[in-house]
Design an enzyme around this catalytic site. Structure first.
Site, PDB file in Angstrom:
ATOM      1  N   SER A 181      70.065  65.918  -9.514  1.00 31.50           N
ATOM      2  CA  SER A 181      70.037  67.549  -9.375  1.00 31.50           C
ATOM      3  C   SER A 181      68.896  68.170  -9.318  1.00 31.50           C
ATOM      4  O   SER A 181      68.155  69.368  -8.506  1.00 31.50           O
ATOM      5  CB  SER A 181      70.391  68.011 -11.183  1.00 31.50           C
ATOM      6  OG  SER A 181      69.475  69.647 -11.138  1.00 31.50           O
ATOM      7  N   TRP A 222      67.928  68.178  -5.564  1.00 25.75           N
ATOM      8  CA  TRP A 222      69.131  68.659  -4.922  1.00 25.75           C
ATOM      9  C   TRP A 222      68.006  70.790  -4.752  1.00 25.75           C
ATOM     10  O   TRP A 222      68.560  71.248  -3.709  1.00 25.75           O
ATOM     11  CB  TRP A 222      70.565  69.624  -5.689  1.00 25.75           C
ATOM     12  CG  TRP A 222      71.832  70.390  -5.230  1.00 25.75           C
ATOM     13  CD1 TRP A 222      72.242  70.533  -4.124  1.00 25.75           C
ATOM     14  CD2 TRP A 222      71.368  72.403  -5.778  1.00 25.75           C
ATOM     15  NE1 TRP A 222      72.923  72.159  -4.903  1.00 25.75           N
ATOM     16  CE2 TRP A 222      72.240  72.598  -5.087  1.00 25.75           C
ATOM     17  CE3 TRP A 222      70.435  73.144  -6.207  1.00 25.75           C
ATOM     18  CZ2 TRP A 222      72.359  74.275  -5.441  1.00 25.75           C
ATOM     19  CZ3 TRP A 222      70.527  74.725  -6.764  1.00 25.75           C
ATOM     20  CH2 TRP A 222      71.230  74.891  -5.992  1.00 25.75           C
ATOM     21  N   HIS A 223      67.560  70.807  -5.672  1.00 28.54           N
ATOM     22  CA  HIS A 223      66.679  71.901  -5.648  1.00 28.54           C
ATOM     23  C   HIS A 223      66.059  72.393  -4.349  1.00 28.54           C
ATOM     24  O   HIS A 223      65.431  73.462  -3.956  1.00 28.54           O
ATOM     25  CB  HIS A 223      66.091  72.009  -7.252  1.00 28.54           C
ATOM     26  CG  HIS A 223      67.033  72.792  -8.092  1.00 28.54           C
ATOM     27  ND1 HIS A 223      67.563  71.923  -8.533  1.00 28.54           N
ATOM     28  CD2 HIS A 223      67.276  73.920  -8.373  1.00 28.54           C
ATOM     29  CE1 HIS A 223      68.346  72.612  -9.680  1.00 28.54           C
ATOM     30  NE2 HIS A 223      68.044  73.586  -9.704  1.00 28.54           N
ATOM     31  N   GLY A 224      65.176  70.974  -3.997  1.00 31.98           N
ATOM     32  CA  GLY A 224      64.309  71.957  -2.740  1.00 31.98           C
ATOM     33  C   GLY A 224      64.031  70.135  -1.772  1.00 31.98           C
ATOM     34  O   GLY A 224      63.873  68.695  -2.929  1.00 31.98           O
ATOM     35  N   PHE A 247      67.426  77.542  -1.185  1.00 30.89           N
ATOM     36  CA  PHE A 247      68.224  76.230  -1.803  1.00 30.89           C
ATOM     37  C   PHE A 247      69.387  75.985  -1.141  1.00 30.89           C
ATOM     38  O   PHE A 247      70.326  75.410  -1.489  1.00 30.89           O
ATOM     39  CB  PHE A 247      68.420  75.901  -2.866  1.00 30.89           C
ATOM     40  CG  PHE A 247      67.252  76.099  -4.427  1.00 30.89           C
ATOM     41  CD1 PHE A 247      65.315  75.250  -4.389  1.00 30.89           C
ATOM     42  CD2 PHE A 247      66.921  76.650  -5.120  1.00 30.89           C
ATOM     43  CE1 PHE A 247      65.206  75.638  -4.285  1.00 30.89           C
ATOM     44  CE2 PHE A 247      66.046  77.500  -5.878  1.00 30.89           C
ATOM     45  CZ  PHE A 247      64.376  76.509  -5.092  1.00 30.89           C
TER      46      PHE A 247
END
Lengths: 428, 299
Positions: free
Chosen positions: A280, A283-285, A428
């Site tokens: 997770s 996923w953000h960066g 994102f």
């Protein structure tokens, strides 16, 4: 976040791939072939995401590791701009294929309706990451204009703009000043800057979600709730049930549960939790700060699970309740340091200076600071009302509601930031 | 749908009425801010100046030129229009609004900043929004902020966005600097050392800034104003500055004298004349103003 007309081809390609694969999965009876189509869809979609978002990060990280071991390997470098909304629509489309594979959903044969599901404009850029089980049936129905929904949608849009323009962008002025020179600020300044960032990101992303949901409502569509007053959570577990709900549930359904979820040994469950949060974070960066942020939140989940700390149901015990939400807020703020810091070394500097750098409080632009506090007070007032009074049927009269939204518009015009930047989650 | 449209219409009418009432109130108090306050200083610059000599500049201009010293020495009324953080766009806007009313005899433009693109320079043009309706000569510059600015300005509150506390302060605070004619002296003394600062030797220029700077020079020349461009002293060393080179070239193009004190040895040896690396204190400003007076007398 970048937008070029050519990037529409990427969404189109992703839509076609998932449509064709889901169609084949739906038709096939042989499990092996169904799996093959599912894997193809996942690999192609995540492959595109990997190339655009993670390729340079991974190759750079591998290069650094090998370099420190004395091995020099050169990877070809691509200067690719991250297409707008790619993380959101990729997850939405992949989620759809998995749902069809799991037979939780019949494949949508109408390509136009399916394409609309992937690229529905209010939530295309930054979510909520919708589920086909919720959105697709709405596209199949005849939509009639609904006064109540349109009014609710309009209210959500006004509130979303207030969150973004008055709170998030105002706080961003302060947090950007602090975090762009983290080594030059005292402990108290860094603490206030981090608290401001906690509300900045909530209002930035929550504001966008509110506007997106509001737009959809006016058109007669119901999108899923994405934020539910997250800072009233008493534990990190509860926080993630209130924060970016569409992403949290996506990871729960498509990563955590397939890994075994909590129907496994305790050790394996903790491992599953940790991996889910690491992914997770990623996923953000494409940056180690996001990975660590995910890891820290994963550790919170594990520790609270081991200690079996659960939210107090007795809200009337004010002291316990306040202690719980305060403790949780401190923990979440600590993790936000990694999320906001420009680099890992900045994050470490911020944490170390929080304990070792006495000094004066830096307020920056005093008027801007006061405006930020005004915005925060209004935000907390509204969230407190929604959390405790809304369900108790303490509903205000129509005229009071009208005055409230009129007041919000006036506040937007009076103290909103009109030169603010983009929404944080666009990147994102 | 009809019911919804009626509700929205009623809401918009309510917003329009509140916006008009609050905006009118803000405008009233904005115009009443004292001359020495930040906002009063801007209003005076754009609408009331009538002095023979005008100083233009950013915070460096604001703090480096004692208007009363110049007035006493030259026998010409003087006002310092310098404004913190406002580079060439604001200065050209100010000169345009001045020229819409009268023509000053002499103009000193204190040059600082860069010709590189910087969004904050456009954002700061918000300073001019309260004058959009009454100053058609400022329209082009204000609309550089964004194409949508003209639509945002339908709101009466928008020009005063984020100004409510400044307006209150400008009405309540004492008019302590009213006799300084725009000049803002600083009494602090810099404690730092003389450092070498990296200054950009090349960058991609913002054509709007170049055009605005040229417009300032051209307007002055076309109106037969005795103009001089000055780069006042700073307390740091640097090799080469592309901004200064561009400034020098443009001054040459318009045959405007350019006085560069950025490497002046005297000031670099006297830290007590500075408040920080880029701003002189009152002592420094007094000395520097005297030098400028001597030069203006010769011109």
């Amino acid at each position: 976040m970048n937008w070029e007309p050519i990037y529409a081809l990427l969404i189109f390609f992703s839509t076609v791939v998932t449509y064709v694969c889901a169609n084949q999965i739906d038709k096939e009876t042989e499990q092996k072939k169904r799996k093959l189509y599912l894997v193809s869809s996942v690999i192609i979609n995540f492959g595109i995401l990997f190339v655009f978002k993670y390729y340079n990060f991974i190759t750079e990280s591998v290069f650094n590791v090998l370099d420190s071991a004395g091995v020099r390997v050169h990877f070809p470098e691509f200067k690719l701009l991250l297409p707008v909304g790619i993380s959101f629509y990729t997850f939405q489309a992949v989620g759809y294929t998995i749902d069809v594979y799991r037979k939780e959903l019949k494949h949508e044969t109408h390509f136009g309706k399916y394409a609309l599901f992937v690229s529905f404009f209010p939530q295309l850029v930054a979510g909520p990451i919708e589920r086909a089980t919720n959105l697709l049936p709405q596209f199949r129905k005849e939509i009639k204009f609904d006064y109540r929904m349109a009014i609710d949608g309009t209210k959500l849009i006004i509130w979303g703009y207030f969150m973004k323009v008055v709170v998030a962008d105002r706080m961003a002025v302060y947090t950007d000043t602090i975090y762009s020179n983290i080594g030059g600020h005292s402990a108290i300044t860094i603490i206030v800057g981090t608290i401001f960032f906690a509300f900045q990101i909530y209002c930035d992303f929550g504001g966008y979600s509110s506007i997106a949901i509001g737009c959809a409502k006016i058109m007669g569509f119901d999108l899923m709730t994405n934020f539910k007053r997250p800072y009233f959570a008493q534990t990190p577990v509860e926080f993630w049930r209130r924060w970016h709900i569409s992403l949290s549930t996506w990871f729960k359904d498509y990563v955590y549960i397939p890994l075994g979820g909590n129907r496994v040994s305790k050790t394996r469950k903790y491992y599953n939790l940790f991996i889910t949060f690491l992914v997770s974070g990623l996923w953000h960066g494409a940056n180690w700060t996001f990975v660590i942020w995910g890891g820290v939140n994963g550790i919170y989940q594990i520790v609270y699970s081991i200690l079996n700390i659960k939210p107090s149901k007795n809200v009337k015990n004010v002291f316990v309740y306040l202690f719980n939400i305060s403790t949780n807020f401190v923990l979440i703020c600590f993790s936000w340091i990694f999320f906001r810091a420009n680099s890992m070394s900045d994050a470490i500097t911020a944490i170390s200076r929080t304990f070792t750098a006495p000094g004066k409080f830096f307020m920056g632009d005093e008027k801007g600071f006061v405006f930020a506090i005004i915005g925060l007070v209004v935000l907390l007032g509204k969230d407190t009302y929604d959390e405790f009074l809304l369900e108790q049927r303490l509903k205000p009269k129509k005229i009071a509601k009208g005055a409230w939204y009129l007041g919000l518009v006036m506040l937007i015009l009076l103290i909103g930031v009109f030169d603010g930047g983009q929404f944080i989650y666009f990147q994102f | 749908m009809k019911k919804y449209l009626i509700t929205i219409f009623i809401g918009l009418v309510a917003i329009f009425i509140c916006d008009f009432l609050i905006g009118t109130g803000l405008e009233y108090f904005y115009r009443k801010t004292k001359k020495s306050s930040h906002l009063g200083h801007i209003t005076y610059t754009l609408e009331e100046t009538n002095e023979d000599v005008l100083i233009f500049g950013t915070s460096r201009g604001h703090h480096h030129y004692d208007a009363n010293m110049i007035a006493d020495s030259l026998g010409l009324t003087t006002y310092n229009t310098g404004l913190d953080g406002h580079f060439i766009f604001y200065q050209t806007a100010a000169l345009k609004s001045v020229l819409a009313r009268y023509t000053p005899k002499k103009v000193v433009l204190d040059f600082s900043g860069t010709f590189e693109y910087d969004q904050s320079d456009y954002d700061r043009l918000a300073t001019l929004l309260p004058y959009y309706d009454t100053h058609p000569e400022l329209e082009d510059i204000i609309l550089m902020r964004s194409y949508f600015e003209r639509y945002k300005l339908i709101s009466s509150i928008y020009p005063y966005n984020s100004l409510i506390l400044t307006i209150m302060k400008g009405n309540v605070a004492k008019d302590s600097k009213k006799n300084l004619n725009g000049y803002s002296p600083i009494n602090k003394v810099y404690k730092g050392t003389l450092d070498s600062i990296p200054v950009k030797e090349y960058y991609e220029v913002d054509p709007n800034k170049i055009e605005s700077f040229k417009e300032f020079l051209k307007l002055s020349k076309d109106n037969d104003i005795d103009i001089v461009v000055v780069c006042s002293p700073n307390y740091y060393e640097f090799k080469k500055s592309y901004s200064l080179e561009l400034c020098r070239d443009m001054c040459k193009e318009f045959e405007v004298p350019f006085l560069d004190y950025s490497k002046d040895e005297y000031y670099l040896k006297h830290v007590e004349l500075f408040k920080d690396r880029t701003h002189m204190n009152k002592q420094g400003a007094t000395r520097f103003t005297q030098e400028i007076i001597d030069l203006l007398k010769k011109s």
